[in-house]
Write a protein that holds these residues in place. Structure first.
Motif, PDB file in Angstrom:
ATOM      1  N   LEU A  58       0.827  -1.206   0.000  1.00  0.00           N
ATOM      2  CA  LEU A  58       0.000   0.000   0.000  1.00  0.00           C
ATOM      3  C   LEU A  58       0.863   1.259   0.000  1.00  0.00           C
ATOM      4  CD1 LEU A  58      -2.792  -1.042   2.548  1.00  0.00           C
ATOM      5  CD2 LEU A  58      -3.027  -0.805   0.073  1.00  0.00           C
ATOM      6  N   ARG A  59       1.937   1.232   0.737  1.00  0.00           N
ATOM      7  CA  ARG A  59       2.816   2.395   0.771  1.00  0.00           C
ATOM      8  C   ARG A  59       3.563   2.557  -0.544  1.00  0.00           C
ATOM      9  NH1 ARG A  59       4.607   0.753   6.856  1.00  0.00           N
ATOM     10  NH2 ARG A  59       2.912   1.869   7.950  1.00  0.00           N
ATOM     11  N   ASP A  60       3.974   1.443  -1.143  1.00  0.00           N
ATOM     12  CA  ASP A  60       4.626   1.525  -2.447  1.00  0.00           C
ATOM     13  C   ASP A  60       3.675   2.087  -3.504  1.00  0.00           C
ATOM     14  OD1 ASP A  60       6.899   0.475  -1.322  1.00  0.00           O
ATOM     15  OD2 ASP A  60       6.508  -1.582  -1.990  1.00  0.00           O
ATOM     16  N   ALA A  61       2.367   1.860  -3.309  1.00  0.00           N
ATOM     17  CA  ALA A  61       1.384   2.354  -4.275  1.00  0.00           C
ATOM     18  C   ALA A  61       1.046   3.825  -4.052  1.00  0.00           C
ATOM     19  CB  ALA A  61       0.113   1.511  -4.196  1.00  0.00           C
ATOM     20  N   GLY A  62       1.567   4.419  -2.994  1.00  0.00           N
ATOM     21  CA  GLY A  62       1.344   5.846  -2.794  1.00  0.00           C
ATOM     22  C   GLY A  62       0.627   6.219  -1.525  1.00  0.00           C
ATOM     23  N   LEU A  63       0.250   5.239  -0.688  1.00  0.00           N
ATOM     24  CA  LEU A  63      -0.394   5.572   0.571  1.00  0.00           C
ATOM     25  C   LEU A  63       0.655   6.137   1.520  1.00  0.00           C
ATOM     26  CD1 LEU A  63      -3.112   5.324   2.143  1.00  0.00           C
ATOM     27  CD2 LEU A  63      -2.197   3.200   3.111  1.00  0.00           C
ATOM     28  N   GLU A  64       0.414   7.327   2.023  1.00  0.00           N
ATOM     29  CA  GLU A  64       1.402   7.992   2.863  1.00  0.00           C
ATOM     30  C   GLU A  64       1.668   7.190   4.127  1.00  0.00           C
ATOM     31  OE1 GLU A  64      -1.187   9.353   1.604  1.00  0.00           O
ATOM     32  OE2 GLU A  64      -0.594  11.091   0.390  1.00  0.00           O
ATOM     33  N   ARG A  65       2.917   7.254   4.567  1.00  0.00           N
ATOM     34  CA  ARG A  65       3.301   6.536   5.778  1.00  0.00           C
ATOM     35  C   ARG A  65       2.610   7.120   7.010  1.00  0.00           C
ATOM     36  NH1 ARG A  65       7.453   3.250   4.442  1.00  0.00           N
ATOM     37  NH2 ARG A  65       8.471   3.710   2.459  1.00  0.00           N
ATOM     38  N   GLU A  66       2.182   8.344   6.913  1.00  0.00           N
ATOM     39  CA  GLU A  66       1.507   8.981   8.039  1.00  0.00           C
ATOM     40  C   GLU A  66       0.009   8.685   8.062  1.00  0.00           C
ATOM     41  OE1 GLU A  66       3.483  10.524   5.915  1.00  0.00           O
ATOM     42  OE2 GLU A  66       5.288  10.740   7.152  1.00  0.00           O
ATOM     43  N   SER A  67      -0.488   7.929   7.085  1.00  0.00           N
ATOM     44  CA  SER A  67      -1.919   7.620   7.060  1.00  0.00           C
ATOM     45  C   SER A  67      -2.304   6.859   8.329  1.00  0.00           C
ATOM     46  CB  SER A  67      -2.266   6.777   5.826  1.00  0.00           C
ATOM     47  OG  SER A  67      -2.079   7.546   4.654  1.00  0.00           O
ATOM     48  N   TYR A  68      -3.506   7.162   8.823  1.00  0.00           N
ATOM     49  CA  TYR A  68      -3.982   6.580  10.078  1.00  0.00           C
ATOM     50  C   TYR A  68      -4.287   5.100   9.845  1.00  0.00           C
ATOM     51  CZ  TYR A  68      -6.291   6.750  14.634  1.00  0.00           C
ATOM     52  OH  TYR A  68      -6.628   6.571  15.939  1.00  0.00           O
ATOM     53  N   THR A  69      -3.534   4.213  10.525  1.00  0.00           N
ATOM     54  CA  THR A  69      -3.689   2.765  10.352  1.00  0.00           C
ATOM     55  C   THR A  69      -3.775   2.106  11.712  1.00  0.00           C
ATOM     56  OG1 THR A  69      -2.388   2.848   8.300  1.00  0.00           O
ATOM     57  CG2 THR A  69      -2.707   0.694   9.319  1.00  0.00           C
ATOM     58  N   VAL A  70      -4.735   1.210  11.871  1.00  0.00           N
ATOM     59  CA  VAL A  70      -4.917   0.480  13.115  1.00  0.00           C
ATOM     60  C   VAL A  70      -4.865  -1.014  12.805  1.00  0.00           C
ATOM     61  CG1 VAL A  70      -6.447   0.020  15.066  1.00  0.00           C
ATOM     62  CG2 VAL A  70      -6.343   2.317  14.083  1.00  0.00           C
ATOM     63  N   VAL A  71      -4.104  -1.762  13.595  1.00  0.00           N
ATOM     64  CA  VAL A  71      -4.018  -3.215  13.458  1.00  0.00           C
ATOM     65  C   VAL A  71      -4.439  -3.824  14.787  1.00  0.00           C
ATOM     66  CG1 VAL A  71      -2.549  -5.186  12.940  1.00  0.00           C
ATOM     67  CG2 VAL A  71      -2.125  -2.992  11.808  1.00  0.00           C
ATOM     68  N   VAL A  72      -5.491  -4.643  14.767  1.00  0.00           N
ATOM     69  CA  VAL A  72      -5.990  -5.273  15.992  1.00  0.00           C
ATOM     70  C   VAL A  72      -6.047  -6.783  15.803  1.00  0.00           C
ATOM     71  CG1 VAL A  72      -7.340  -3.247  16.676  1.00  0.00           C
ATOM     72  CG2 VAL A  72      -8.395  -5.020  15.261  1.00  0.00           C
ATOM     73  N   ASP A  73      -6.068  -7.490  16.919  1.00  0.00           N
ATOM     74  CA  ASP A  73      -6.131  -8.951  16.880  1.00  0.00           C
ATOM     75  C   ASP A  73      -7.539  -9.397  16.507  1.00  0.00           C
ATOM     76  OD1 ASP A  73      -5.296 -11.535  17.107  1.00  0.00           O
ATOM     77  OD2 ASP A  73      -5.516 -11.624  19.284  1.00  0.00           O
ATOM     78  N   ALA A  74      -7.643 -10.383  15.625  1.00  0.00           N
ATOM     79  CA  ALA A  74      -8.939 -10.940  15.211  1.00  0.00           C
ATOM     80  C   ALA A  74      -8.989 -12.403  15.625  1.00  0.00           C
ATOM     81  CB  ALA A  74      -9.127 -10.805  13.708  1.00  0.00           C
ATOM     82  N   LYS A  75     -10.073 -12.798  16.266  1.00  0.00           N
ATOM     83  CA  LYS A  75     -10.188 -14.169  16.751  1.00  0.00           C
ATOM     84  C   LYS A  75     -10.611 -15.140  15.661  1.00  0.00           C
ATOM     85  CE  LYS A  75      -9.083 -13.095  20.935  1.00  0.00           C
ATOM     86  NZ  LYS A  75      -7.762 -13.506  21.473  1.00  0.00           N
ATOM     87  N   THR A  76     -11.613 -14.750  14.867  1.00  0.00           N
ATOM     88  CA  THR A  76     -12.147 -15.654  13.843  1.00  0.00           C
ATOM     89  C   THR A  76     -12.528 -14.854  12.607  1.00  0.00           C
ATOM     90  OG1 THR A  76     -13.071 -17.081  15.564  1.00  0.00           O
ATOM     91  CG2 THR A  76     -13.880 -17.398  13.322  1.00  0.00           C
TER      92      THR A  76
END
Length: 483
Positions: A58-76
């Motif tokens: 996504l960053r290589d495609a042009g999404l800025e590194r400062e874009s708001y991104t959240v990664v959370v644990d998913a159970k299923t």
């Protein structure tokens, strides 16, 4: 599994969705109406090992590194596309199983390294409890002190900060380690001095006679293996995203007790204790950091910016080189103590064999070995190449009114020959046994057989504990001869 949410800036919506379509990823798009610079929120599930490569795409495609991104644990996750994506990444040899993303790794390391005040307080409490447990010679208390020691965080923060070129994280981990250990040693020394001053331990106590202390005075190469294993386990648990609490206990095993021993050595004014335990702590700290840093680098963690990867590589390799060099220097001490320990064990085995050869003689059929003690005192430090003990104390059991005045000289002759420097002391314990009333001739030893000294010793111990006969009477007196 992870659920990733990305805030898409204006003009980047089609780019982001195109990357996700190319990767075969299920996603949901929610329009953003807050009036900010973001136009949509894209949510999509990913296998754990896919988070980092997808975010990089996504960053290589042009999404800025400062874009708001959240990664959370998913159970299923229930999705045909997700199952196919998971199978793809599991089959990809370039991915490392359950390796978490670089961003998650940095967050985990930051969370493991607590605030300085909390870290120092928990470290001081841990090392004080360990000091008390060592002086009590209580392994249970010492183990309990390791559970609360927050030592895994700073080491992992230092390693992660180095491999991903995060100078702030690296500096924080290094600061916590240096100041934390300095504070821990001071706390252990102060507590041990207080205990000694107010006589909470017996007056005249020699700490070197405590097993918890003596076992840490002469560290060998096995100590290096323990520390390296703890560092590798810490890095693997961190990169896998699993709980590091149990690994933290293993790291504390390598660091907390010897740190407490340093404080005890300072309080009692014992340079040998301080030196031996300090080398052990130094080797363990360096090895844990080296193992963690090498493991994370080998796992493929690099800075997200290509321009900083060469810089991170140079810095990490330099730090690994410094750690290896320091460990090699300290390994000279480890090698010396390993050799001394081995040579001493061989010498003590030879002493026992020489003693057995004397007691097996016909003149000493009535003598049974009770205890053999080899006393080295300071000889190991003054003459490390001479593993022979300075004094040998032999305790034997003899019938009443039996004298063997030449036994000490015979034992010394067998052990040292014409060499000087080994004193032999023989202590005689007169013993008298009455057979059990229930004894039968079948259980009595044959008068025609002559037992060896080892057999006589085992028989005496067997009888003394009352496992095969009842001791009706016992009369004792002691004599000792020295040579």
């Amino acid at each position: 599994m992870r659920l990733v949410q990305v805030m898409v800036p204006a003009g980047k919506r089609e780019t982001v969705l195109g990357v996700l379509d190319d990767e075969g990823i299920d996603y949901a798009v929610t329009d953003e109406t807050s009036g900010r610079e973001y136009t949509a929120v894209v949510s999509f599930p990913l296998p754990t090992s896919a988070v980092e490569p997808v975010l990089d795409s996504l960053r290589d495609a042009g999404l800025e590194r400062e874009s708001y991104t959240v990664v959370v644990d998913a159970k299923t996750v229930l999705s045909k596309k997700f199952e196919a994506l998971e199978a793809t990444y599991e089959a990809d040899e370039d991915t490392t199983g359950d390796r978490i993303a670089r961003e998650e790794l940095a967050t985990q390391a930051q969370e493991l390294a607590p605030q300085f005040s909390t870290y120092v307080l928990m470290t001081v409490v841990s090392v004080v409890i360990a000091t008390a447990g060592i002086l009590l010679d209580s392994p249970a208390v010492v183990v309990g002190s390791m559970v609360i020691a927050p030592l895994i965080g700073p080491a992992m923060a230092t390693a992660v900060g180095s491999v991903i070129d995060d100078d702030a994280l690296f500096g924080r981990g290094l600061k916590l380690q240096v100041l934390g250990f300095a504070t821990a040693i001071a706390a252990a020394a102060a507590f041990a001095w207080f205990v000694k001053t107010v006589n909470l331990v017996p007056p005249g106590l020699d700490p070197t006679t405590i097993e918890q202390v003596s076992s840490r005075l002469t560290p060998g190469f096995l100590s290096l293996a323990v520390a390296l294993g703890a560092g590798i386990a810490g890095a693997v648990s961190l990169r896998s995203g699993v709980s590091a609490s149990l690994v933290g206990v293993m790291i504390a095993v390598a660091l907390v007790p010897p740190t407490a021993v340093i404080g005890i050595g300072i309080a009692w004014g014992l340079p040998v204790v301080v030196l031996g335990s300090s080398v052990l702590v130094g080797v363990n700290v360096l090895s844990i950091n080296l193992a963690a840093m090498t493991t994370l680098w080998y796992s493929g963690y690099r800075p997200d910016n290509w321009l900083r990867r060469d810089q991170a590589r140079s810095a990490t390799l330099s730090r690994i080189g410094v750690l290896v060099g320091a460990i090699v220097v300290l390994s000279v001490f480890l090698g010396g103590t390993t050799y001394v320990t081995y040579a001493t064990a061989i010498a003590e085995q030879d002493v026992r064999e020489d003693l057995d050869s004397v007691l097996d003689g016909a003149a000493y059929d009535d003598v049974a070995l009770v205890e053999l003690e080899s006393v080295h005192t300071d000889r190991l430090w003054e003459r490390p190449l001479d593993p022979m003990p300075e004094r040998v104390v032999v305790t034997v059991s003899v019938p009443p009114d039996t004298a063997h005045p030449g036994l000490a000289a015979a034992v010394r002759e067998a052990i040292a020959g014409d060499e000087n420097g080994v004193d032999v002391e023989v202590r005689f314990v007169e013993t008298q046994h009455a057979p059990s009333l229930s004894s039968t001739p079948a259980t009595s030893p044959s008068p025609s057989s002559t037992p060896t000294s080892d057999e006589r010793y085992r028989q005496r111990e067997h009888d003394r504990t009352g496992q095969s006969s009842t001791r009706v009477g016992l009369a004792r007196s002691s004599r000792q001869f020295s040579s």
